[in-house]
Scaffold this active site. Structure first.
Site, short mmCIF file in Angstrom:
data_model
loop_
_atom_site.label_atom_id
_atom_site.label_comp_id
_atom_site.label_asym_id
_atom_site.label_seq_id
_atom_site.Cartn_x
_atom_site.Cartn_y
_atom_site.Cartn_z
N GLU A 433 1.04 -1.42 0.13
CA GLU A 433 0.11 -0.23 -0.41
C GLU A 433 0.30 1.46 0.02
O GLU A 433 1.44 1.50 0.94
CB GLU A 433 -0.78 0.10 1.02
CG GLU A 433 -1.65 0.76 1.54
CD GLU A 433 -2.29 1.26 2.78
OE1 GLU A 433 -2.10 0.19 3.36
OE2 GLU A 433 -2.98 2.59 3.31
N ASP A 511 -1.23 -1.14 5.83
CA ASP A 511 -1.33 -0.78 7.01
C ASP A 511 -1.62 -1.79 8.11
O ASP A 511 -2.67 -1.70 7.52
CB ASP A 511 -1.45 0.34 7.21
CG ASP A 511 -0.50 1.93 6.53
OD1 ASP A 511 0.92 1.18 6.43
OD2 ASP A 511 -0.68 2.86 6.04
N ASP A 513 -4.55 -0.29 10.08
CA ASP A 513 -5.26 1.15 10.35
C ASP A 513 -6.59 0.43 9.46
O ASP A 513 -7.28 -0.82 8.43
CB ASP A 513 -4.92 2.45 10.60
CG ASP A 513 -4.46 2.29 8.84
OD1 ASP A 513 -4.53 1.83 7.90
OD2 ASP A 513 -3.80 3.67 8.53
#
Ligand code: 0RA
Length: 650
Positions: A433, A511, A513
């Site tokens: 990403e 990530d 998150d």
């Protein structure tokens, strides 16, 4: 009671003991594996017995409790396992059921036991793999009990009181020495199986309770699963984030050529096909004869209706079977007395005669529906025509992507930092990403066998896009060309030319998150829809970057979870001064330097990769549909609820 029976040492029970020993020696042969999947399998095994009792018409309530110490209690209100003397074995029937491998289903021949299938190894297996098991039977006014340790009875079955209840209660604590990875049950995993079982067996109430945790109100977490409409409700549940295009869920239930068949289906405005099949409550991921029967019945009936309607007259090309299933959500559930399971994961039904049973059932159901609902019939046929047109467009687009690969020399995307080794078996590609994390990964990697493909921002939501549109997307084109295999939703494309695959490990690295989990899900959706064979062959992985860096003086340690963090802080703090330990929370991969990224997440010696599996296609599909469907609310809720889990099992 004979002397022999008293001691429980008859020749047969010695053999039984050997059976139990064998289960402990080769647990994977019986429950698949000794990881979390096998662990949860123990619960399903016990619950299946109660479901069988319910299917035989003697039980309508099952309670599953995860106790504080991670043991699990399964209770039902059936007849209770018989406790009388088993003539051949010389001990109580209860003891036979609990300690003899393969004894489980011998009593009742009429019901469609799950036994003989994927599960159905019997509750004795669970007993063998439990540190401790406690069985309580409520039967004919009395309570009977027996306990076991690692499958061995601690005492003969004994009466312990009076009761006017009927039923069976089994509490077991999995053996840590067998399930070395963990014996911690996951509530959501059990919940989704219990939900599924309640849809597949309407009328039964299944209560799930977690006594390890209380909610804000001080109550134990609990869910009650009960379905009055069965598969009809299951389809509605699967499609709750999609927009239906017809008025009803079409459903039927009946027996064809002696095979009980249940089907429910509807159409939504998406372009995806969501077809799920079950045999004796087992999810047949690989399909088989019942699924072929469904497809055959669906195609034949719709084709005939469309031909007669004249709607196809102006169409210039043939309609293919796939076109009838765009936007279809359907479940097929059959009960087969002696199921033959085939395929890689033994989840493909082989019984030949089931095809025509299901096909006939579906044809009859659908013919009636189309006759009675001409508006819906028209909507469905229009959708089929659009699907056929889109398929033609997709074929052209796909050919374009493939041709471009050939024209552009190496055929590899410019953004790919390839590895030097060319042997796919040892090569890995990281789908990373963001360009900045991609940069770190390029610097940190071992360029001999690790390739990096940075993906910019969000990749296309493939569930909502039609096939030809997805080939316009740069990121998706890059993934396709980097991997080198064919792709697409059509049968020939689905049978990927695996020998062309350039990497045998495809690692998604995002990530830790919410955005990261969304991007990961988008990528997973793409693979699930267009390159499913890669998942089935075990080539797809998720990288697990650490959540924390803990520092004390020169000591640096990484933590992958809250528990990890607390444990390590304790470990490296001097004289209990935990405040002196520096804690850095990694919000994204970009916060790690190349060296850190290598050590924690990419170095085969230290990293942990999570292999993506198709555990339960129905659950995965629901997950995808919730995340990707039109309705934003359930998606938000889901992401927030699950954000704490760094990994999503699909
Ligand atoms: C065989 C015969 C009978 C009951 C059961 C099995 C039985 C097994 C399990 C396992 C979990 N719950 C269960 N409930 C019942 C009863 C036969 C009779 O009463 O005549």
């Amino acid at each position: 009671m004979s002397e022999k029976a008293k001691k429980g040492y008859s020749a047969d029970s010695i053999q039984a003991l050997e059976g139990m020993e064998h289960v402990r020696m080769r647990p994977s042969m019986y429950i698949g594996d000794v990881g979390t999947r096998g662990l949860h399998h123990l619960v399903y095994e016990v619950v299946d017995n109660s479901i069988d009792e319910a299917l035989a018409g003697h039980c309508d309530a099952i309670t599953v409790i995860i106790n504080e110490n991670n043991s699990v209690t399964v209770q039902d209100n059936g007849r209770g396992i018989p406790v009388g003397m088993h003539k051949k074995e010389g001990v109580s029937a209860l003891e036979v059921v609990m300690t003899k491998i393969g004894a489980g289903g011998k009593f009742d021949k009429d019901s469609y036991k799950v036994s003989g299938g994927l599960h159905g190894v019997g509750v004795s297996c669970v007993n063998a793999l439990s540190d401790h098991l406690h069985a309580i039977v409520y039967r004919e006014g009395k309570v009977w009990e027996q306990e076991y340790e690692r499958g061995k009875a601690l005492y003969p079955v004994k009466p312990t009181g009076d009761s006017d209840k009927n039923g069976t209660q089994v509490t077991f604590l999995p053996d840590k020495s067998i399930f070395q990875q963990t014996i911690e049950f996951n509530y959501d995993t059990l919940a989704s199986r219990m939900r599924e079982l309640s849809y597949l067996n309407k009328g039964i109430t299944i209560i799930l309770m977690d006594k390890r945790e209380k909610d804000e109100a001080g109550e134990f977490i609990t869910d009650t699963f009960h379905s009055t409409e069965g598969l009809k409700e299951f389809v509605k549940f699967l499609d709750n984030a999609r927009t239906p295009i017809i008025n009803h869920v079409i459903a039927m239930e009946g027996e064809k050529n002696g095979t009980p068949v249940e089907v429910a289906m509807t159409y939504n405005d998406s372009y995806a096909e969501n077809l799920h099949s079950y045999v004796n409550n087992i999810n047949t991921h690989e399909g088989g004869t019942h699924l072929s029967g469904f497809r055959r019945g669906l195609t034949a009936t719709l084709k005939k209706y469309a031909d007669n309607s004249g709607m196809l007259d102006k169409l210039k090309f043939e309609i293919s079977g796939d076109d009838f299933r765009e936007g279809l959500t359907a479940i097929v559930s059959v009960k087969v007395a002696e199921p033959q399971f085939e395929g890689q994961t033994k989840t493909k039904l082989g019984n030949r005669d089931v095809t025509s049973a299901v096909s006939q059932a579906v044809s009859e159901m659908l013919e009636d529906y189309l006759e009675e609902n001409p508006n819906d019939a028209k909507i469905i046929i229009q959708k089929v025509i659009l699907a056929a047109q889109a398929r033609h467009a997709a074929k052209k687009a796909r050919e374009m992507v493939q041709r471009k690969n050939v024209l552009s020399g190496t055929g590899l995307p410019g953004k790919l930092a390839d590895c030097s080794d060319k042997d796919p078996a040892v090569c890995e590609v990281y789908l990373v990403e963001g360009d900045s994390a991609g940069g770190s990964a390029k610097q940190g990697r071992d360029r001999k066998f690790q390739a990096i493909l940075p993906l910019r921002g969000k990749i296309l939501n493939v569930e909502k896009a039609q096939e030809h549109k997805i080939y316009d997307n740069e990121e998706i084109k890059n993934i396709i060309t980097a991997l080198g295999v064919s792709f697409g939703t059509e049968e020939d494309a689905k049978a990927l030319n695996m020998e062309k695959l350039r990497y045998h490990k495809i690692v998604i690295m995002t990530d830790a998150d919410i955005d990261g989990s969304h991007i990961r899900t988008l990528i997973l959706t793409f693979f699930f829809r267009y390159m499913r064979a890669l998942i089935e062959n075990g080539y797809l992985y998720i990288a697990l970057p650490p959540l924390y860096l803990l520092k004390k003086g020169k000591t640096e340690r990484y933590a992958w979870s809250e528990d990890d963090r607390m444990r390590i802080v304790k470990e490296i703090a001097t004289e209990g001064k935990e405040d002196a330990v520096g804690v850095q929370r990694y919000k994204g991969l970009g916060e790690m330097n190349p060296e850190q990224l290598w050590t924690t997440t990419m170095d085969p010696e230290h990293r942990s990769l999570k292999q993506v599996t198709i555990e339960s296609a129905a659950e995965a599909d629901h997950l995808f549909s919730m995340l990707m469907g039109d309705e934003v609310a359930p998606r938000r809720e889901f992401i927030e609820k699950n954000a704490k889990y760094a990994n999503v099992d699909v």
